[in-house]
Design an enzyme around this catalytic site. Structure first.
Site, PDB file in Angstrom:
ATOM      1  N   ARG A   1       0.802  -1.228   0.000  1.00  0.00           N
ATOM      2  CA  ARG A   1       0.000   0.000   0.000  1.00  0.00           C
ATOM      3  C   ARG A   1       0.833   1.276   0.000  1.00  0.00           C
ATOM      4  NH1 ARG A   1      -3.682   1.184   3.661  1.00  0.00           N
ATOM      5  NH2 ARG A   1      -5.088   2.037   2.114  1.00  0.00           N
ATOM      6  N   CYS A  18      14.770  -4.607  -3.398  1.00  0.00           N
ATOM      7  CA  CYS A  18      15.680  -3.860  -4.285  1.00  0.00           C
ATOM      8  C   CYS A  18      14.957  -3.112  -5.402  1.00  0.00           C
ATOM      9  CB  CYS A  18      16.748  -4.777  -4.868  1.00  0.00           C
ATOM     10  SG  CYS A  18      17.813  -5.465  -3.617  1.00  0.00           S
ATOM     11  N   GLU A  19      13.779  -2.625  -5.137  1.00  0.00           N
ATOM     12  CA  GLU A  19      13.046  -1.788  -6.082  1.00  0.00           C
ATOM     13  C   GLU A  19      13.030  -0.370  -5.521  1.00  0.00           C
ATOM     14  OE1 GLU A  19      11.819  -2.653  -8.923  1.00  0.00           O
ATOM     15  OE2 GLU A  19      11.720  -4.821  -8.849  1.00  0.00           O
ATOM     16  N   TYR A  45      -5.738  -5.755   4.873  1.00  0.00           N
ATOM     17  CA  TYR A  45      -5.351  -5.543   3.477  1.00  0.00           C
ATOM     18  C   TYR A  45      -3.948  -6.015   3.164  1.00  0.00           C
ATOM     19  CZ  TYR A  45      -9.506  -2.749   2.735  1.00  0.00           C
ATOM     20  OH  TYR A  45     -10.781  -2.330   2.619  1.00  0.00           O
TER      21      TYR A  45
END
Length: 132
Positions: free
Chosen positions: A30, A60-61, A90
């Site tokens: 989220r 690693c993004e 969620y």
């Protein structure tokens, strides 16, 4: 709440102080999708929250950030436990196996009882449908 273990702590002078955790956008999407903001606490000891830092996931993004600019104890180190408050239902329902990450367990906790309701995913669960 979602509980994470601290991995690497990295101080980049005049840039940022990063703390990585053992989860990330695969089970906490989220923030990356909507910019949702969550409060965090050090769970395994009580200390003053005196250092500004960024909590990063392990995928690693560039978008794998749990929280930017949050004050937590400057003594935080590998193995500490961080709790992300108010994650709710969620997080698990939106979790994925992105980058082959395993899904975490779900535990219900009340003052009287602790109950495991979803087991932690294992590598065997993840690869059960693979053709060998």
């Amino acid at each position: 709440m979602t509980l994470y273990e601290v991995g690497t702590v990295k101080d980049i002078p005049e840039t940022n102080y990063y703390v990585s955790i053992d989860g990330g956008m695969s089970d906490h999407i989220r923030t990356a999708l909507y910019g949702a903001t969550y409060d965090l606490l050090l769970a395994n000891r009580e200390e003053e929250h005196d250092k500004l830092m960024t909590i990063a996931g392990k995928l690693c993004e560039s978008g794998d950030i749990i929280r930017r600019d949050i004050k937590l104890p400057s003594s935080i180190h590998r193995g500490d436990l961080l709790v992300v408050l108010s994650t709710g239902a969620y997080h698990y329902s939106m979790s994925s196996n992105y980058n082959q990450m395993l899904k975490p367990a779900v535990v219900f906790v009340t003052p009287e009882k602790v109950r495991l309701v979803v087991r932690r995913q294992t590598l065997e669960h993840l690869t059960a449908q693979d053709v060998r």
